[in-house]
Structures are given as structure tokens and as C-alpha cells.
Design an enzyme around this catalytic site. Structure first.
Site, short mmCIF file in Angstrom:
data_model
loop_
_atom_site.label_atom_id
_atom_site.label_comp_id
_atom_site.label_asym_id
_atom_site.label_seq_id
_atom_site.Cartn_x
_atom_site.Cartn_y
_atom_site.Cartn_z
N SER A 227 0.83 -1.21 0.00
CA SER A 227 0.00 0.00 0.00
C SER A 227 0.86 1.26 0.00
CB SER A 227 -0.93 0.00 1.22
OG SER A 227 -0.20 0.07 2.42
N ARG A 231 0.43 3.53 -3.37
CA ARG A 231 -0.24 4.82 -3.15
C ARG A 231 0.61 5.95 -3.72
NH1 ARG A 231 -0.80 4.29 1.68
NH2 ARG A 231 -3.01 3.78 1.88
N ASN A 235 -0.47 7.90 -7.46
CA ASN A 235 -0.79 9.34 -7.48
C ASN A 235 0.19 10.12 -8.35
OD1 ASN A 235 -3.08 10.24 -5.45
ND2 ASN A 235 -2.01 8.51 -4.50
#
Length: 291
Positions: A227, A231, A235
């Protein structure tokens, strides 16, 4: 500059800007720079993204140099604006660590500061117009190394490379394991995984639920580095892709769209560095807690 790219189609232009400068071993045993995305894939695990490695190491050295210069120049007099900005960052990170990390470690605050500033600098490269530095790299490749400029790939945002983000998250994961075993011991760490979340008082039921607990806890535990990496990568990759799409538009529209998006993207750049730092502190705090 997108319109000047040797009659590249929009799809080819996007693929070119999303391909790393890759060096590795081909299936026939030769080592070379990949000239196409297909060649980069054929290199497999031996492939090294030279651009991502170079920029991440270079930005890390810039971070160390800037903070060393500020520390060297620090005195009791009136600080410069740059020194004040650096001190604000240090105080902000230190406050975040004090509020979030509940164990005792001299490593956490320097680690958090390194993560925040390093990732921020890597993300900040996304604000440089997408064609500028790759164009320079193409000219250097053509004039110095005799390469076809259209076979020179050069990405400048390390955090849009999943290898970089996963490498950082695996380093954090190694620290999570270290702190967990140091504080709880091997038995306590394994017991924490095997006896949670279901821990009935009945010994037979407890034994039967150990496999269920292990599956649930291991999935949660292993999801932490994944994660963290995805993440940040997701982005920043999305932001880079939007800049590339804007570069395909007519010149006057580019500036009308790129400036507002760049201003908004500054928030994303800072927020992603902050989130990675805070999650690292939280995970290490959880690893340091004894139950």
C-alpha cells in the site's frame, strides 16, 4: 515540443515519455541499453532503470548537502529565510514523530525527515515541463553516444517508477520486522500474528483459529509495504500522465491548463510525501508496542 516529435503519434509520444532508460541483459546474453519498451521487458529482473536510480540518488545527495550547509551555517544570530524554512520542516517532522510514535528510538525522527524531504524532492521533479530534460538527454545520446534520439528514453520523476517506491516501502517493511522482533521477541511476534484477531479462552478453539488468524494477519501485515508503494506510485504516475496529455495540446492551451494543474499538483506532491512519512511512523509505532 510534442508537435515536433518526428511525427510521433499521440500514443507513441505517451509511451516514449513513460518508458525508462533501461540497461540490462538480453536473452542472447548481451548487455545493452534498451532501444524499445519490448527490449526492456525482455531484460527481466536484470534490468536497471538508470534514470530513476540516477535521479533518486542525485536528489538524495542534494537533500544531504542542503541540510549539511544549513547545519554548518547555523548560529545564534538571525537566521536566513532558507535556514528558517529548513528549521520549520525539521520542527514539523519532529512534532509529527512525537505525536505519533509511542516507543523509544533515536532513528525514527531522522528517518521520517529523510523520507519526507527525499520523496518531496522526487515528486517535485514532476513540475519540470515534460519535454525539457528528456530532449536534452536525446541530444546527448545522439551527439555523444551516436544513438537514435527516438531510442533515448529518460524519465525524471523517480516516484513514478514502481521499482523506486517499492524499494523504499520494502526498506520500511524491513524496519517494521526489526522493531517487532526487537520489542516482542520472535515468539511474541509470531504469537501476535497467530493469536489475533480471534483469541478465545478455550484452548481447542484457540488452536483451531490459529490458521485463520495467520491468514488474516499476514495479509494485513504484507499489505503495508504494498500500500505504501502503490499509493505513492499511483498518485504521481497519474499526475505525470496528465502533464504528458497536456503537452499534446496546442501551445496556447498547454499554458492555460498546465499552470493551474501545476499549482494544484504542488498540494499532491507535498501530501504524498507527508502520507508516506506518517504511515511509516504509524507502522513503526505499532511494531514497537508490546501487547
Amino acid at each position: 515540443m510534442a508537435a515536433e516529435e518526428h511525427a510521433l503519434t499521440s500514443t507513441e509520444y505517451i509511451k516514449h515519455h513513460l518508458t525508462n532508460l533501461t540497461y540490462g541483459k538480453m536473452p542472447d546474453g548481451t548487455w545493452k541499453l534498451a532501444e524499445t519498451a519490448d527490449e526492456a521487458q525482455q531484460m527481466g529482473f536484470t534490468a536497471i532503470h538508470l534514470d530513476s536510480m540516477g535521479w533518486s540518488i542525485g536528489l538524495g545527495l542534494i537533500f544531504c548537502l542542503l541540510f549539511w550547509l544549513v547545519a554548518k551555517a547555523a548560529n545564534s544570530g538571525v537566521p536566513t529565510k532558507f535556514q528558517s524554512a529548513i528549521e520549520m520542516i525539521i520542527e514539523f517532522v519532529d512534532s509529527s514523530v512525537r505525536d505519533t510514535f509511542h516507543g523509544k528510538s533515536r532513528l525514527i525522527a531522522p528517518l521520517a525527515l529523510t523520507i519526507f524531504v527525499w520523496i518531496f524532492l522526487m515528486n517535485l521533479m514532476d513540475l519540470i515541463p515534460v519535454d525539457w530534460i528528456p530532449y536534452v538527454a536525446q541530444q546527448v545520446g545522439a551527439s555523444v553516444f551516436g544513438m537514435d534520439p527516438h531510442h533515448v528514453y529518460f524519465k525524471i520523476v523517480p516516484s513514478t517508477d514502481p521499482n523506486i517506491t517499492l524499494g523504499m516501502s520494502l526498506s520500511v517493511f524491513a524496519l517494521i520486522l526489526f522493531y517487532s522482533i526487537r520489542e516482542k521477541g520472535v515468539g511474541g511476534f509470531v504469537g501476535e500474528l497467530a493469536l489475533n484477531p480471534f483469541n478465545p479462552s478455550n484452548p481447542v478453539a484457540k488452536a483451531l483459529l490459529i490458521p485463520v488468524n495467520l491468514v488474516l494477519e499476514l495479509v494485513t501485515f504484507l499489505a503495508r509495504p504494498v500500500s505504501l508503494a502503490l499509493r505513492l506510485f499511483g498518485n504521481m504516475y497519474a499526475g505525470e500522465l496528465i502533464f504528458i496529455l497536456i503537452a499534446l495540446l496546442p501551445f496556447w492551451i498547454q499554458w492555460a491548463l498546465s499552470v493551474p494543474w501545476a499549482i494544484f499538483h504542488i498540494l499532491v506532491i507535498t501530501l504524498q510525501a507527508f502520507i508516506f512519512m506518517m504511515l511509516t511512523i504509524v507502522y513503526l509505532s505499532m511494531a514497537s508496542e508490546k501487547h
